[in-house]
Design an enzyme around this catalytic site. Structure first.
Site, short mmCIF file in Angstrom:
data_model
loop_
_atom_site.label_atom_id
_atom_site.label_comp_id
_atom_site.label_asym_id
_atom_site.label_seq_id
_atom_site.Cartn_x
_atom_site.Cartn_y
_atom_site.Cartn_z
N LEU A 1 0.86 -1.20 0.00
CA LEU A 1 0.00 0.00 0.00
C LEU A 1 0.89 1.24 0.00
CD1 LEU A 1 -3.14 0.66 2.18
CD2 LEU A 1 -1.31 2.37 2.07
N ILE A 2 0.58 2.17 -0.89
CA ILE A 2 1.37 3.39 -1.02
C ILE A 2 0.43 4.59 -0.88
CG2 ILE A 2 2.94 4.68 -2.53
CD1 ILE A 2 3.45 1.97 -3.99
N GLY B 1 -0.47 8.75 -1.31
CA GLY B 1 -0.13 9.91 -2.14
C GLY B 1 0.37 9.55 -3.52
N SER C 1 -1.13 10.20 -6.49
CA SER C 1 -1.70 10.96 -7.61
C SER C 1 -0.64 11.65 -8.45
CB SER C 1 -2.71 12.00 -7.09
OG SER C 1 -2.03 12.94 -6.28
N GLY D 1 4.03 12.60 -8.81
CA GLY D 1 5.40 12.57 -8.30
C GLY D 1 5.94 11.21 -7.90
N ILE D 2 6.61 11.20 -6.76
CA ILE D 2 7.30 10.00 -6.28
C ILE D 2 6.30 8.87 -6.01
CG2 ILE D 2 8.66 9.07 -4.36
CD1 ILE D 2 9.86 11.98 -4.10
N GLY D 3 5.15 9.21 -5.46
CA GLY D 3 4.15 8.18 -5.14
C GLY D 3 3.63 7.50 -6.40
N SER E 1 13.39 13.01 4.06
CA SER E 1 14.03 14.06 3.27
C SER E 1 15.38 14.36 3.90
CB SER E 1 13.16 15.32 3.29
OG SER E 1 13.88 16.44 2.81
N TYR F 1 8.10 22.13 7.70
CA TYR F 1 8.37 20.91 6.93
C TYR F 1 9.53 20.14 7.56
CZ TYR F 1 9.71 17.95 2.94
OH TYR F 1 10.04 16.88 2.14
P1 NAP Z 1 3.95 15.62 -4.96
O1 NAP Z 1 4.05 15.35 -6.42
O2 NAP Z 1 3.33 16.89 -4.50
O3 NAP Z 1 3.25 14.39 -4.26
C1 NAP Z 1 2.70 14.47 -2.96
C2 NAP Z 1 1.55 13.51 -2.89
O4 NAP Z 1 1.04 13.53 -1.54
C3 NAP Z 1 0.41 13.86 -3.82
O5 NAP Z 1 -0.06 12.67 -4.41
C4 NAP Z 1 -0.63 14.46 -2.89
O6 NAP Z 1 -1.95 14.23 -3.31
C5 NAP Z 1 -0.38 13.61 -1.66
N1 NAP Z 1 -1.02 14.16 -0.48
C6 NAP Z 1 -0.96 15.41 0.01
N2 NAP Z 1 -1.75 15.51 1.11
C7 NAP Z 1 -2.32 14.29 1.28
C8 NAP Z 1 -3.22 13.75 2.23
N3 NAP Z 1 -3.73 14.49 3.22
N4 NAP Z 1 -3.57 12.44 2.12
C9 NAP Z 1 -3.09 11.67 1.12
N5 NAP Z 1 -2.25 12.14 0.18
C10 NAP Z 1 -1.87 13.43 0.28
O7 NAP Z 1 5.41 15.65 -4.33
P2 NAP Z 1 6.59 14.56 -4.25
O8 NAP Z 1 7.84 15.31 -4.46
O9 NAP Z 1 6.29 13.38 -5.07
O10 NAP Z 1 6.51 14.20 -2.69
C11 NAP Z 1 6.36 12.88 -2.20
C12 NAP Z 1 7.14 12.73 -0.91
O11 NAP Z 1 8.52 12.97 -1.16
C13 NAP Z 1 6.73 13.71 0.19
O12 NAP Z 1 6.68 13.04 1.44
C14 NAP Z 1 7.87 14.72 0.19
O13 NAP Z 1 8.06 15.31 1.45
C15 NAP Z 1 9.04 13.83 -0.19
N6 NAP Z 1 10.21 14.53 -0.73
C16 NAP Z 1 10.12 15.26 -1.88
C17 NAP Z 1 11.25 15.90 -2.35
C18 NAP Z 1 11.24 16.74 -3.61
O14 NAP Z 1 12.23 17.44 -3.88
N7 NAP Z 1 10.19 16.69 -4.43
C19 NAP Z 1 12.46 15.80 -1.67
C20 NAP Z 1 12.52 15.04 -0.50
C21 NAP Z 1 11.38 14.41 -0.05
P3 NAP Z 1 -2.92 15.36 -3.91
O15 NAP Z 1 -2.73 15.25 -5.39
O16 NAP Z 1 -4.26 14.92 -3.46
O17 NAP Z 1 -2.49 16.67 -3.34
#
Ligand code: NAP
Length: 288
Positions: free
Chosen positions: A8-9, A11, A13, A15-17, A140, A153
């Protein structure tokens, strides 16, 4: 025939998820790809189709206790087991938080980035104990090294590190492996993109901190970030390796840049020394 492993993963929708859901399915996991609003699953389903895999898309908002319980119960009912959870959902904020933000905004950040992780982990843990599974959380580098103007954050990601590091030996004693995967900068996600927020609006809202914020932005803009930026797929590959590893490390930087960034603060980069120390507290130094 081997029993399919269920992962199960949160988030998924974007990016990384999203990348991790597809990568886990390609690696053979039956993947429960969760998101706040399954009506926004289009990009995920398109990526899955291109990869030739199928996904079980379900609703899960990490801040909504009922949706967390409903989703984990439904997975147990429909799949009969759960072998892995990837806590990926997260939000960013970028404002001079201490004085200029509101308590509500600060709490909202921790609600997703920390309590959301804990809520999902808590609900999943009985199933993970039953399967001898694993719990992987996307941390992070800013969960280890503080970043100016990103206080809430960083606080949330530090809290995740502390929580998971404390949980790891106890979970291991009950058959569950706990890891935190630590990216640096990942491009091409929705992270940190706020249509109504730009340098001017943040500076205008920065009050006495505006000159310091401007200096910070100038410094960030001047960095080449050589070797820092990764793609979501790079992080997804590390997560899948972590899901498959016999003995995954506790803390897993996703590239050399992230590893070296952590090294500036940590000498025990992968958590091995602290893990051994913590396991002695429960009389189990031999645990993985
Ligand atoms: P992202 O594309 O914004 O993805 C974030 C995901 O989290 C989206 O699918 C968003 O869904 C979901 N989300 C937000 N609030 C939520 C909630 N209440 N319940 C369930 N899902 C929720 O950004 P990302 O970069 O892939 O981030 C993923 C993870 O990587 C995060 O934990 C972030 O802190 C970490 N990270 C990112 C970076 C970076 O540079 N990008 C670096 C280090 C760590 P919605 O579409 O519904 O908003």
């Amino acid at each position: 025939m081997t029993t399919p492993r269920i992962c199960l993963i949160t988030g998924t929708s974007s990016g990384i998820g999203l990348a991790t859901a597809v990568a886990a399915a390609r690696a053979g996991f039956t993947t429960v790809a969760t998101m706040r609003d399954p009506d926004r699953a289009g990009p995920l389903l398109d990526a899955a189709e291109r990869a030739g895999v199928s996904l079980d898309v379900r609703r899960l908002d990490v801040t909504d206790a009922d949706s967390v319980t409903a989703c984990t119960e439904a997975v147990a009912r429909d799949h009969g087991r759960l072998d892995a959870v990837v806590n990926n959902a997260g939000i960013s904020n970028f404002d001079p938080t201490l004085e200029m933000s509101t308590m509500a905004a600060l709490r909202a950040n921790l609600e997703v980035n920390f309590f959301g992780v804990i809520a999902v982990s808590r609900a999943a843990m009985p199933l993970l104990r039953a399967s001898g599974g694993r719990l992987v959380t996307i941390g992070s580098v800013h969960g280890v090294v503080g970043q100016p103007f990103n206080e809430a954050y960083c606080a949330a990601k530090f809290a995740v590190e502390g929580f998971m590091e404390s949980l790891a030996p106890v979970a291991a004693a009950h058959g569950v492996k706990v890891s935190v995967v630590v990216p640096g900068f990942v491009r091409g996600t929705s992270f940190g993109i706020f249509p109504d927020v730009n340098r001017k609006t943040v500076e205008a809202a920065s009050g006495p901190y505006a000159p310091t914020f401007a200096d910070y932005i100038a410094w960030v803009g001047g960095q080449g970030w050589e070797g820092a930026g990764q793609q979501p797929q790079d992080v997804a590959d590390v997560v899948v390796d972590t899901l498959r590893a016999d003995r995954p490390a506790f803390r897993i930087p996703t590239n050399r840049w992230a590893a070296e960034y952590l090294d500036q603060k940590l000498t025990d980069r992968d958590g091995g020394v602290v893990g051994t120390l913590a396991r002695t507290w429960i009389g189990r130094p031999e645990l993985p």
